[in-house]
Motif scaffolding. Structure first.
Motif, PDB file in Angstrom:
ATOM      1  N   LYS A 120      -1.485   6.931   4.664  1.00 36.31           N
ATOM      2  CA  LYS A 120      -1.420   7.162   3.222  1.00 36.31           C
ATOM      3  C   LYS A 120      -1.420   8.653   2.886  1.00 36.31           C
ATOM      4  CE  LYS A 120      -3.746   2.875   1.825  1.00 36.31           C
ATOM      5  NZ  LYS A 120      -4.880   2.304   1.036  1.00 36.31           N
ATOM      6  N   THR A 121      -2.145   9.434   3.671  1.00 34.40           N
ATOM      7  CA  THR A 121      -2.207  10.876   3.408  1.00 34.40           C
ATOM      8  C   THR A 121      -0.834  11.512   3.574  1.00 34.40           C
ATOM      9  OG1 THR A 121      -4.499  10.938   4.158  1.00 34.40           O
ATOM     10  CG2 THR A 121      -3.305  13.038   4.083  1.00 34.40           C
ATOM     11  N   GLU A 158       0.828  -1.208   0.000  1.00 30.55           N
ATOM     12  CA  GLU A 158       0.000   0.000   0.000  1.00 30.55           C
ATOM     13  C   GLU A 158       0.864   1.260   0.000  1.00 30.55           C
ATOM     14  OE1 GLU A 158      -2.809  -0.108   3.151  1.00 30.55           O
ATOM     15  OE2 GLU A 158      -3.908  -1.850   2.358  1.00 30.55           O
ATOM     16  N   VAL A 166       0.859   4.066  -3.169  1.00 29.50           N
ATOM     17  CA  VAL A 166       0.599   5.503  -3.064  1.00 29.50           C
ATOM     18  C   VAL A 166       1.666   6.283  -3.834  1.00 29.50           C
ATOM     19  CG1 VAL A 166       0.501   7.455  -1.469  1.00 29.50           C
ATOM     20  CG2 VAL A 166      -0.600   5.303  -0.861  1.00 29.50           C
ATOM     21  N   GLU A 169       1.239   6.187  -7.619  1.00 31.48           N
ATOM     22  CA  GLU A 169       0.181   7.039  -8.164  1.00 31.48           C
ATOM     23  C   GLU A 169       0.698   8.428  -8.527  1.00 31.48           C
ATOM     24  OE1 GLU A 169      -2.675   7.014  -5.071  1.00 31.48           O
ATOM     25  OE2 GLU A 169      -3.342   4.940  -5.426  1.00 31.48           O
ATOM     26  N   ARG A 227       1.381  10.504   0.624  1.00 35.22           N
ATOM     27  CA  ARG A 227       1.007  11.186  -0.621  1.00 35.22           C
ATOM     28  C   ARG A 227       1.451  12.653  -0.594  1.00 35.22           C
ATOM     29  NH1 ARG A 227      -3.681   9.752  -0.515  1.00 35.22           N
ATOM     30  NH2 ARG A 227      -3.603   7.998  -1.974  1.00 35.22           N
TER      31      ARG A 227
END
Length: 762
Positions: free
Chosen positions: A604-605, A482, A486, A489, A608
């Motif tokens: 994840k935030t 995961e 991220v 992306e 990113r």
């Protein structure tokens, strides 16, 4: 030097033949074997002859054959040594002329000793035959005891174990050798034959546990004598040719990696040498004879290590060995390089056998750089001489060894015993990859250079929208899908994971895997990449520093809670209490943003946002000075010139003028206390704080002052106002901490980008 063999004595001519090519060694082995058989057949113990009188005690009967058995054992040991030299003839070509001269000298000493032994034994047999011819014994005549004619005793000499307070363990050692002298062939090599006289001679002339016997020449132990000192100054070299010669005959994937790295970076080393020659701030030292012995590449451990090199195995240690060898060569020292345990024995003069006895001659190397595996090999080959010479060892130790783990007796009694450590060296003899353990010496390495100037002019530090993942083996990716997704992306994601032939890849489909790349190919990829992404493992490797030097941003995981030997299998058993807050603490603490971003990879935030911020930021290549050629030359040159670890006096480097005394809060180590003030802890300055006067200068009122063997001292405990001084200098520790103690800390400043050196150090 070539000289004529005419006019040599027979022993010297034999020496000349012995170290010619393999055929000469085999001929000498054959001759020794035949000679041994002749002696064994001719010198039949007299109790086997028909004229031997009966009625002797078993001990008396056993003495007859001791001389011949001892000679046969000596010949057998020498034959084994010659065979070993023969097997190593292919490796000996990598030695320097000085090394060959030392081997020749050692072998000549062995041969001369053998000749003297043969002469004594022939004389003994001749005397015995004369005695029998003058006084023949009838078959049934009662026996009159003859004098003891053993090799180490005169005709009327009696050997009794002396009671001397200066040698308290003499009797104990004699008893040990009576029972165990045949457990290692080295005892017979040194003349022990089981008799009290031979044992006492060995324990007084080879080991120093018994007093010298009356009538014997009293001289220094043969391995204590100092070799001829070298007074020549080390001059900066502008070529690496001597190093290529030293390692040219070694082979295997690991040595090939070392050689290719040295060759690839040779121009940078030479340019750094030219700049050092012009500098007025260069350190001058005596030229040293240095042995480089990476023990992890020797024996069965070396075979396993070699097998991993081409499969994505750890290369950090090899990077250090390559850069250390280049650094020492440029500094002007004389190097010998070996990855053979058998060759190591020859180079240090080990006695034939299993390593229970001291080496045959003084150690001819001023410094020996090795690792924990090599340290064990030296210990297993040097006997008592290991302790005598251990101050000359330098141990490459990536993750560090703290003082509490280093002193064996203390480690065992205080719960710090691990598989590593407990060698009782001075902590500064351990040399680390990064400056994370100030109790040790920071060796480091040299980072790959940044992009060429012409490339920088064209691209203005612009990078492709590429992320390269730091992890060459599948298992490093487990649980990180995961996190990597991220990042993918936001940018194209590349990997360099080793892919075994015929097996399907386990990597996510959005990863572009290049497989295992050569170092040159990997560097080209990093020059294109914007981000180098850490997965959490491997810990504290050289790759992130090199990526930053090539203009990448290093994105790494934060560890919460920190990883340590208490909660992490990798650090479990390592001789350190460090708390690892991220994959690469040095990059986080000493470099930081914008070059290094440390994030919670489970959020994840955060990941990113960090990836997008990195893409918006223009980052130039950056290399701390301590990871440049000049920085490593400066640092290692300073160690060799000023770190006198064989001295019994207190250290004088760094100078006392560098000392900044700090009293830490409860529960903090001196590493933390000094870092909080942008300083570093300097263990060589602890002795200035280990006195009542140091507490008085800090206005600390002590109700009591005591000395203890405790790695937290010197320190102050407010409960009872107890002040503690250090009794064991090996336990001066920057790392120690405890909730009930405030540490007295010797801090110092450091040069910009060079943590190991203070402003007054050079």
């Amino acid at each position: 030097m070539v000289s004529s063999g005419l006019g040599r004595r027979p022993k010297e001519r034999a020496m000349h033949v012995a170290l010619r090519p393999r055929s000469g060694c085999l001929v000498l082995c054959l001759c020794l074997s035949v000679f041994t058989l002749l002696l064994q057949s001719l010198w039949v113990p007299l109790e086997m002859t028909r004229d031997e009188p009966t009625g002797r005690s078993p001990e008396e009967q056993g003495q007859r054959g001791l001389g011949s058995r001892r000679l046969a054992l000596r010949l057998g040991a020498l034959s084994t040594q010659v065979q070993r030299l023969s097997r190593e003839s292919g490796q000996l070509t990598q030695l320097t002329k000085d090394d060959l001269s030392l081997l020749l000298q050692s072998f000549r000493q062995d041969q001369q000793g053998l000749a003297r032994l043969v002469e004594r034994e022939l004389k003994r047999v001749s005397q015995r035959l004369d005695q029998l011819s003058r006084h023949p014994h009838p078959r049934h005549q009662s026996h009159t005891p003859t004098h003891d004619l053993r090799p180490h005793a005169g005709p009327s000499e009696k050997c009794e174990v002396p009671m001397d307070r200066a040698y308290p363990v003499c009797a104990e050692k004699v008893e040990f050798l009576r029972a165990r002298w045949q457990s290692d062939p080295c005892y017979a090599f040194y003349g022990v034959d089981g008799t009290t006289c031979s044992i006492l001679t060995y324990l007084s002339q080879i080991e120093d546990f018994c007093p010298f016997r009356l009538g014997r020449n009293h001289s220094a132990l043969p391995w204590h004598q100092k070799p001829h000192s070298y007074t020549e100054k080390a001059e900066i070299r502008t070529t690496l040719s001597p190093l290529y010669e030293v390692i040219s005959n070694s082979s295997g994937p690991a040595v090939n990696f070392i050689r290719s790295r040295v060759e690839r970076m040779s121009e940078r080393w030479i340019q750094a040498a030219l700049r050092m020659r012009q500098s007025s701030n260069k350190t001058v030292s005596t030229q040293m004879r240095v042995l480089l012995y990476p023990g992890a590449l020797a024996g069965s451990v070396g075979q396993r290590f070699e097998a991993l090199v081409d499969r994505g195995g750890p290369l950090g240690e090899l990077v250090q060995w390559a850069d250390l060898s280049a650094c020492l060569t440029i500094l002007g020292h004389n190097l010998t390089f070996s990855t053979s345990q058998q060759l190591l024995h020859s180079l240090i003069g080990a006695a034939p056998g299993r390593g229970s006895c001291p080496i045959q001659r003084p150690l001819t190397f001023d410094l020996i750089y090795t690792d924990y595996h090599g340290l064990a090999h030296l210990h297993g080959a040097m006997g008592l001489a290991f302790l005598h010479y251990q101050c000359r060892f330098r141990i490459l130790d990536s993750f560090g060894t703290e003082p509490a783990f280093n002193l064996g007796s203390y480690a065992r009694s205080h719960g710090y015993k691990t598989l590593w450590g407990s060698w009782g060296l001075q902590p500064l003899q351990y040399m680390t990859m990064f400056p994370h353990t100030p109790d040790n010496s920071f060796l480091g390495f040299v980072s790959e250079e940044a992009a060429r100037e012409d490339e920088l002019e064209l691209d203005r530090y612009r990078k492709d929208r590429i992320a390269v993942i730091y992890g060459k083996q599948d298992y490093m990716w487990q649980g990180k899908s995961e996190y990597v997704e991220v990042i993918s992306e936001e940018m194209e994601t590349h990997a360099t994971v080793y892919q075994p032939p015929g097996l399907a890849s386990n990597l996510p489909g959005f990863i572009r895997n290049h497989g295992l790349l050569t170092q040159e190919q990997f560097l080209r990829l990093l020059r294109r990449a914007k981000v180098f992404v850490g997965l959490g493992f491997p810990y504290e490797g050289p790759a992130p520093i090199e990526a930053i030097a090539l203009g990448c941003v290093f994105l790494q995981p934060r560890f919460h809670p920190p990883h340590s030997s208490d909660n992490n299998d990798f650090y479990k058993g390592k001789p350190t209490t460090r708390q690892i807050s991220s994959q690469h603490p040095y990059a986080e603490e000493f470099i930081g943003k914008p070059h290094v971003w440390t994030v919670d990879v489970t959020n994840k935030t955060d990941v990113r946002e960090a990836a997008r911020a990195i893409l918006r930021t223009e980052v130039k290549p950056f290399t701390p000075r301590e990871f440049t050629c000049e920085g490593m030359l400066e640092r290692v040159g300073g160690y060799i010139a000023h770190q006198n670890l064989c001295s019994t006096s207190v250290p004088t480097w760094p100078p006392e003028s560098a000392l900044r005394v700090h009293l830490g809060p409860l529960g903090q180590s001196c590493v933390s206390v000094c870092r909080r003030s942008s300083l570093v802890c300097e263990p060589a300055l602890f002795h200035h704080l280990n006195s009542p006067a140091a507490f008085a200068r800090l206005s600390i009122g002590c109700s009591s002052m005591g000395k203890e063997v405790n790695h937290l001292f010197p320190s102050y405990s407010p409960w009872g106002r107890l002040c503690g001084l250090q009794q064991e200098p090996l336990l001066f520790s920057c790392a120690g901490s405890d909730p009930s103690h405030r540490r007295l800390c010797p801090c110092r400043a450091h040069l910009p980008g060079q943590v190991a050196l203070c402003p007054d150090c050079l």
